[in-house]
Design a protein around this motif. Structure first.
Motif, PDB file in Angstrom:
ATOM      1  N   SER A  27     129.155 -29.563  15.394  1.00 17.19           N
ATOM      2  CA  SER A  27     129.908 -30.825  15.324  1.00 17.19           C
ATOM      3  C   SER A  27     129.422 -31.637  14.124  1.00 17.19           C
ATOM      4  O   SER A  27     128.609 -32.542  14.253  1.00 17.19           O
ATOM      5  N   ILE A  28     129.955 -31.291  12.965  1.00 11.80           N
ATOM      6  CA  ILE A  28     129.457 -31.874  11.719  1.00 11.80           C
ATOM      7  C   ILE A  28     130.295 -33.020  11.181  1.00 11.80           C
ATOM      8  O   ILE A  28     129.856 -33.779  10.327  1.00 11.80           O
ATOM      9  N   PHE A  29     131.518 -33.146  11.673  1.00  7.46           N
ATOM     10  CA  PHE A  29     132.429 -34.104  11.053  1.00  7.46           C
ATOM     11  C   PHE A  29     132.077 -35.554  11.370  1.00  7.46           C
ATOM     12  O   PHE A  29     132.525 -36.453  10.688  1.00  7.46           O
ATOM     13  N   ARG A  30     131.307 -35.748  12.430  1.00  2.87           N
ATOM     14  CA  ARG A  30     130.942 -37.124  12.773  1.00  2.87           C
ATOM     15  C   ARG A  30     130.082 -37.751  11.682  1.00  2.87           C
ATOM     16  O   ARG A  30     130.221 -38.935  11.385  1.00  2.87           O
ATOM     17  N   PHE A  31     129.236 -36.929  11.059  1.00  3.49           N
ATOM     18  CA  PHE A  31     128.267 -37.493  10.126  1.00  3.49           C
ATOM     19  C   PHE A  31     128.403 -36.990   8.690  1.00  3.49           C
ATOM     20  O   PHE A  31     127.830 -37.574   7.779  1.00  3.49           O
ATOM     21  N   TYR A  32     129.152 -35.891   8.489  1.00  2.00           N
ATOM     22  CA  TYR A  32     129.239 -35.314   7.153  1.00  2.00           C
ATOM     23  C   TYR A  32     130.576 -35.628   6.501  1.00  2.00           C
ATOM     24  O   TYR A  32     131.621 -35.482   7.130  1.00  2.00           O
ATOM     25  N   THR A  33     130.559 -35.996   5.226  1.00  2.00           N
ATOM     26  CA  THR A  33     131.771 -35.964   4.426  1.00  2.00           C
ATOM     27  C   THR A  33     132.007 -34.517   4.021  1.00  2.00           C
ATOM     28  O   THR A  33     131.103 -33.858   3.500  1.00  2.00           O
ATOM     29  N   MET A  34     133.197 -34.025   4.283  1.00  2.00           N
ATOM     30  CA  MET A  34     133.518 -32.619   4.022  1.00  2.00           C
ATOM     31  C   MET A  34     134.671 -32.524   3.033  1.00  2.00           C
ATOM     32  O   MET A  34     135.514 -33.427   2.948  1.00  2.00           O
TER      33      MET A  34
END
Length: 120
Positions: A27-34
């Motif tokens: 679950s990376i989208f909460r904290f990462y700009t992608m």
């Protein structure tokens, strides 16, 4: 280590559309700009950032390189840990291998990418 898996590429005629997917192992989208990057033919190790979306905690704003503005749309489904790139009105110059990664610095391990070929 987060793993990224891109899919959805293919051969399409000019003016056609494709939707790419980027599945993340966490679950990376909460904290990462992608972002979505592409590597054009003959340009080894040169990754062009074409679209990015800031993290959920940063407001989910989007950015597009001028060459794709109005044609590409980045989105995501956080519940599925998946990011998308809707590509419309494709042009031959969009031909490339497309990858997803953190943006603007690609600090995650690269996935295998997905080939997009725009040709008549």
């Amino acid at each position: 280590q987060v793993q990224l898996v891109e899919s959805g590429g293919g051969l399409v005629q000019p003016g056609g559309s494709l939707r790419l997917s980027c599945a993340a192992s966490g679950s990376i989208f909460r904290f990462y700009t992608m972002g979505w990057y592409r590597q054009a033919p003959g340009k080894q190790h040169e990754y062009e950032l074409v679209a990015r979306m800031t993290s959920i905690t940063s407001g989910s704003s989007t950015y597009y390189v001028d060459s794709v503005k109005g044609r590409f749309t980045i989105s995501r489904d956080s519940a599925k840990n998946t990011m998308y790139l809707q590509m419309n009105n494709l042009k031959p110059e969009d031909t490339a291998v497309y990858y997803c990664n953190r943006a603007p610095q690609a600090t995650l391990a690269w996935g295998q990418g997905t080939q997009v070929t725009v040709s008549s």
